[in-house]
Design a protein around this motif. Sequence first.
Motif, PDB file in Angstrom:
ATOM      1  N   VAL A  69      45.033  40.453  -3.776  1.00  0.00           N
ATOM      2  CA  VAL A  69      45.118  39.477  -2.687  1.00  0.00           C
ATOM      3  C   VAL A  69      44.805  40.175  -1.367  1.00  0.00           C
ATOM      4  O   VAL A  69      45.481  41.122  -0.970  1.00  0.00           O
ATOM      5  N   ALA A  70      43.768  39.699  -0.689  1.00  0.00           N
ATOM      6  CA  ALA A  70      43.374  40.273   0.603  1.00  0.00           C
ATOM      7  C   ALA A  70      44.177  39.662   1.729  1.00  0.00           C
ATOM      8  O   ALA A  70      44.600  40.354   2.659  1.00  0.00           O
ATOM      9  N   VAL A  71      44.388  38.347   1.657  1.00  0.00           N
ATOM     10  CA  VAL A  71      45.118  37.629   2.691  1.00  0.00           C
ATOM     11  C   VAL A  71      45.478  36.251   2.147  1.00  0.00           C
ATOM     12  O   VAL A  71      44.815  35.734   1.233  1.00  0.00           O
ATOM     13  N   THR A  72      46.535  35.683   2.678  1.00  0.00           N
ATOM     14  CA  THR A  72      46.913  34.310   2.344  1.00  0.00           C
ATOM     15  C   THR A  72      46.732  33.437   3.571  1.00  0.00           C
ATOM     16  O   THR A  72      47.269  33.740   4.641  1.00  0.00           O
ATOM     17  N   LEU A  73      45.946  32.373   3.423  1.00  0.00           N
ATOM     18  CA  LEU A  73      45.695  31.447   4.519  1.00  0.00           C
ATOM     19  C   LEU A  73      46.681  30.290   4.409  1.00  0.00           C
ATOM     20  O   LEU A  73      46.572  29.439   3.526  1.00  0.00           O
ATOM     21  N   ASP A  74      47.668  30.269   5.300  1.00  0.00           N
ATOM     22  CA  ASP A  74      48.720  29.256   5.254  1.00  0.00           C
ATOM     23  C   ASP A  74      48.303  28.000   6.004  1.00  0.00           C
ATOM     24  O   ASP A  74      48.897  27.624   7.028  1.00  0.00           O
ATOM     25  N   VAL A  75      47.291  27.339   5.492  1.00  0.00           N
ATOM     26  CA  VAL A  75      46.800  26.104   6.092  1.00  0.00           C
ATOM     27  C   VAL A  75      46.241  25.234   4.964  1.00  0.00           C
ATOM     28  O   VAL A  75      45.572  25.735   4.063  1.00  0.00           O
ATOM     29  N   PRO A  76      46.555  23.943   4.970  1.00  0.00           N
ATOM     30  CA  PRO A  76      46.019  23.067   3.930  1.00  0.00           C
ATOM     31  C   PRO A  76      44.504  22.918   4.063  1.00  0.00           C
ATOM     32  O   PRO A  76      43.959  22.907   5.167  1.00  0.00           O
ATOM     33  N   GLY A  77      43.835  22.803   2.915  1.00  0.00           N
ATOM     34  CA  GLY A  77      42.395  22.585   2.942  1.00  0.00           C
ATOM     35  C   GLY A  77      41.677  23.365   1.870  1.00  0.00           C
ATOM     36  O   GLY A  77      42.294  23.964   0.982  1.00  0.00           O
ATOM     37  N   PHE A  78      40.357  23.365   1.979  1.00  0.00           N
ATOM     38  CA  PHE A  78      39.518  23.925   0.935  1.00  0.00           C
ATOM     39  C   PHE A  78      38.721  25.109   1.476  1.00  0.00           C
ATOM     40  O   PHE A  78      37.971  24.966   2.451  1.00  0.00           O
ATOM     41  N   PRO A  79      38.854  26.293   0.851  1.00  0.00           N
ATOM     42  CA  PRO A  79      38.215  27.503   1.380  1.00  0.00           C
ATOM     43  C   PRO A  79      36.714  27.517   1.140  1.00  0.00           C
ATOM     44  O   PRO A  79      36.196  26.895   0.210  1.00  0.00           O
ATOM     45  N   TYR A  80      36.051  28.244   2.017  1.00  0.00           N
ATOM     46  CA  TYR A  80      34.607  28.474   1.902  1.00  0.00           C
ATOM     47  C   TYR A  80      34.335  29.874   2.442  1.00  0.00           C
ATOM     48  O   TYR A  80      34.836  30.230   3.514  1.00  0.00           O
ATOM     49  N   PHE A  81      33.564  30.666   1.694  1.00  0.00           N
ATOM     50  CA  PHE A  81      33.262  32.038   2.098  1.00  0.00           C
ATOM     51  C   PHE A  81      31.757  32.210   2.276  1.00  0.00           C
ATOM     52  O   PHE A  81      30.952  31.713   1.484  1.00  0.00           O
ATOM     53  N   SER A  82      31.390  32.913   3.332  1.00  0.00           N
ATOM     54  CA  SER A  82      29.999  33.277   3.580  1.00  0.00           C
ATOM     55  C   SER A  82      29.982  34.762   3.909  1.00  0.00           C
ATOM     56  O   SER A  82      30.418  35.155   4.995  1.00  0.00           O
ATOM     57  N   GLU A  83      29.520  35.571   2.942  1.00  0.00           N
ATOM     58  CA  GLU A  83      29.629  37.023   3.057  1.00  0.00           C
ATOM     59  C   GLU A  83      31.097  37.394   3.298  1.00  0.00           C
ATOM     60  O   GLU A  83      31.946  37.081   2.492  1.00  0.00           O
ATOM     61  N   ASP A  84      31.429  38.024   4.467  1.00  0.00           N
ATOM     62  CA  ASP A  84      32.828  38.388   4.730  1.00  0.00           C
ATOM     63  C   ASP A  84      33.504  37.424   5.708  1.00  0.00           C
ATOM     64  O   ASP A  84      34.544  37.738   6.278  1.00  0.00           O
ATOM     65  N   ARG A  85      32.937  36.236   5.877  1.00  0.00           N
ATOM     66  CA  ARG A  85      33.505  35.229   6.780  1.00  0.00           C
ATOM     67  C   ARG A  85      34.281  34.200   5.969  1.00  0.00           C
ATOM     68  O   ARG A  85      33.786  33.701   4.940  1.00  0.00           O
ATOM     69  N   SER A 102      37.052  16.113   8.256  1.00  0.00           N
ATOM     70  CA  SER A 102      36.444  16.020   9.581  1.00  0.00           C
ATOM     71  C   SER A 102      36.587  17.291  10.417  1.00  0.00           C
ATOM     72  O   SER A 102      36.192  17.300  11.588  1.00  0.00           O
ATOM     73  N   GLY A 103      37.179  18.336   9.846  1.00  0.00           N
ATOM     74  CA  GLY A 103      37.414  19.540  10.628  1.00  0.00           C
ATOM     75  C   GLY A 103      37.272  20.797   9.795  1.00  0.00           C
ATOM     76  O   GLY A 103      37.312  20.769   8.560  1.00  0.00           O
ATOM     77  N   ILE A 104      37.120  21.919  10.495  1.00  0.00           N
ATOM     78  CA  ILE A 104      36.966  23.215   9.844  1.00  0.00           C
ATOM     79  C   ILE A 104      37.503  24.290  10.776  1.00  0.00           C
ATOM     80  O   ILE A 104      37.491  24.133  12.005  1.00  0.00           O
ATOM     81  N   ALA A 105      37.995  25.388  10.192  1.00  0.00           N
ATOM     82  CA  ALA A 105      38.492  26.519  10.973  1.00  0.00           C
ATOM     83  C   ALA A 105      37.996  27.813  10.350  1.00  0.00           C
ATOM     84  O   ALA A 105      37.797  27.889   9.126  1.00  0.00           O
ATOM     85  N   GLN A 106      37.790  28.833  11.188  1.00  0.00           N
ATOM     86  CA  GLN A 106      37.424  30.155  10.696  1.00  0.00           C
ATOM     87  C   GLN A 106      38.577  31.113  10.921  1.00  0.00           C
ATOM     88  O   GLN A 106      39.283  31.022  11.928  1.00  0.00           O
ATOM     89  N   PHE A 107      38.766  32.040   9.964  1.00  0.00           N
ATOM     90  CA  PHE A 107      39.861  32.999  10.019  1.00  0.00           C
ATOM     91  C   PHE A 107      39.296  34.413   9.927  1.00  0.00           C
ATOM     92  O   PHE A 107      38.268  34.656   9.296  1.00  0.00           O
ATOM     93  N   ASP A 108      40.004  35.359  10.553  1.00  0.00           N
ATOM     94  CA  ASP A 108      39.579  36.749  10.437  1.00  0.00           C
ATOM     95  C   ASP A 108      40.185  37.367   9.185  1.00  0.00           C
ATOM     96  O   ASP A 108      40.888  36.701   8.409  1.00  0.00           O
ATOM     97  N   LEU A 109      39.945  38.652   8.963  1.00  0.00           N
ATOM     98  CA  LEU A 109      40.366  39.301   7.727  1.00  0.00           C
ATOM     99  C   LEU A 109      41.874  39.466   7.616  1.00  0.00           C
ATOM    100  O   LEU A 109      42.386  39.756   6.529  1.00  0.00           O
ATOM    101  N   SER A 110      42.594  39.271   8.719  1.00  0.00           N
ATOM    102  CA  SER A 110      44.048  39.345   8.675  1.00  0.00           C
ATOM    103  C   SER A 110      44.679  37.966   8.475  1.00  0.00           C
ATOM    104  O   SER A 110      45.896  37.846   8.357  1.00  0.00           O
ATOM    105  N   GLY A 111      43.861  36.924   8.458  1.00  0.00           N
ATOM    106  CA  GLY A 111      44.375  35.564   8.315  1.00  0.00           C
ATOM    107  C   GLY A 111      44.589  34.847   9.630  1.00  0.00           C
ATOM    108  O   GLY A 111      45.033  33.694   9.649  1.00  0.00           O
ATOM    109  N   LYS A 112      44.258  35.478  10.738  1.00  0.00           N
ATOM    110  CA  LYS A 112      44.405  34.849  12.043  1.00  0.00           C
ATOM    111  C   LYS A 112      43.278  33.851  12.270  1.00  0.00           C
ATOM    112  O   LYS A 112      42.112  34.137  11.998  1.00  0.00           O
TER     113      LYS A 112
END
Length: 362
Positions: free
Chosen positions: A117-133, A142-152
């Motif tokens: 486990v690299a990080v846990t994203l404590d937000v409801p929704g569906f993940p999407y990865f593009s390279e290391d993003r 209707s919305g989307i959010a991006q997180f850094d490698l620490s989950g922020k």
Amino acid sequence: MKRKSPISAKNNTKARLAILIGAFCFLYIIFSFRPLGEELHLTPDWTIAIDRDGEAPESGENPVPFKLGQAVGYFSEDGKIASCIPYSFNAAISPSFYAVYNADNARTRVRTPDGNVAVTLDVPGFPYFSEDRMFVFFPNGSGIAQFDLSGKKLWEYEDYSPITAFASSAGGSVIGFADGQLVSIMADGNIDQQYYPGGSELSAIYGAAISDDGSLVACISGLKTQRFVVSKRVSGEHPKVVFHEYLPADSNTLRMVKFNAAADMVFYNYNGGLGIADLKLARSAHIPLSGTVVQIDESKEFGLMFILSRDKGVYTVTVLEPFDQVLATTSFKADNSFLLVRGEHVFIGRDNKISRLTISKR
């Protein structure tokens, strides 16, 4: 005076004509001769089954991701299965991360290729990865959010209209909405552009892309005179349209749009074909193509584009040499497939098998 017979004169005429034709052919061969160009070769190397146990890749080897049917995982470039993870609802995977999730996903455990486990994203929704993003699409669509490698959380964007298209690169992200709005967000999270490409009777975005350097965005916009638009991102100003054209046929399904690495060409799928825009010369070409393009990948070393398309139960791989020369095509029946290019190798997945081919020109 002795006269020549008509038959003798006729034979002499034929002889002279034969000599002239022979001389012409000889000169044509001499002056039109060109050395033969190199031909493309795709040589099969190996085929492996994804449902068998295999050794993990050796340390330092870059894992190659796959998603076939109801399984995701990684394999090595020399044909060793590292992992094969089944899932029931859906999964997201990239060379850096993967995650499996369900329909009411409240939090996401993001794992590295080795399963940790690299990080846990404590937000409801569906993940999407593009390279290391890392991104999460909100449950309302209707919305989307991006997180850094620490989950922020780095940024989020939400609108009243559903998201219909999304793409990410090192240069930023672009979001298309059902109401026809296109939003580009810079790599640092600042909103760069919000505009409506328009030009059609009905507004909606059916495909979007952003160049690797973030300077250009492209989209398929509208219905009833659907069009393709490429615009240059100009911070603080309205986007500058650098290319646009109306498409031969409308499609109300999501379509693939992809820049090449140099950002001087854009490939875009529409109903019945593949469009190619040469941004340097402001021209386009169209290649007939049945079905829907599911993947486009580039071999920068050989200057080739590999197109994977699907028409019902038949997949087709088309190899292009830009600008618009079709070098090779091959088709096969499958329920699921993927295509990925790394260096001189092309990886093609087909149901429960993965094959590697080596690219060469000789």
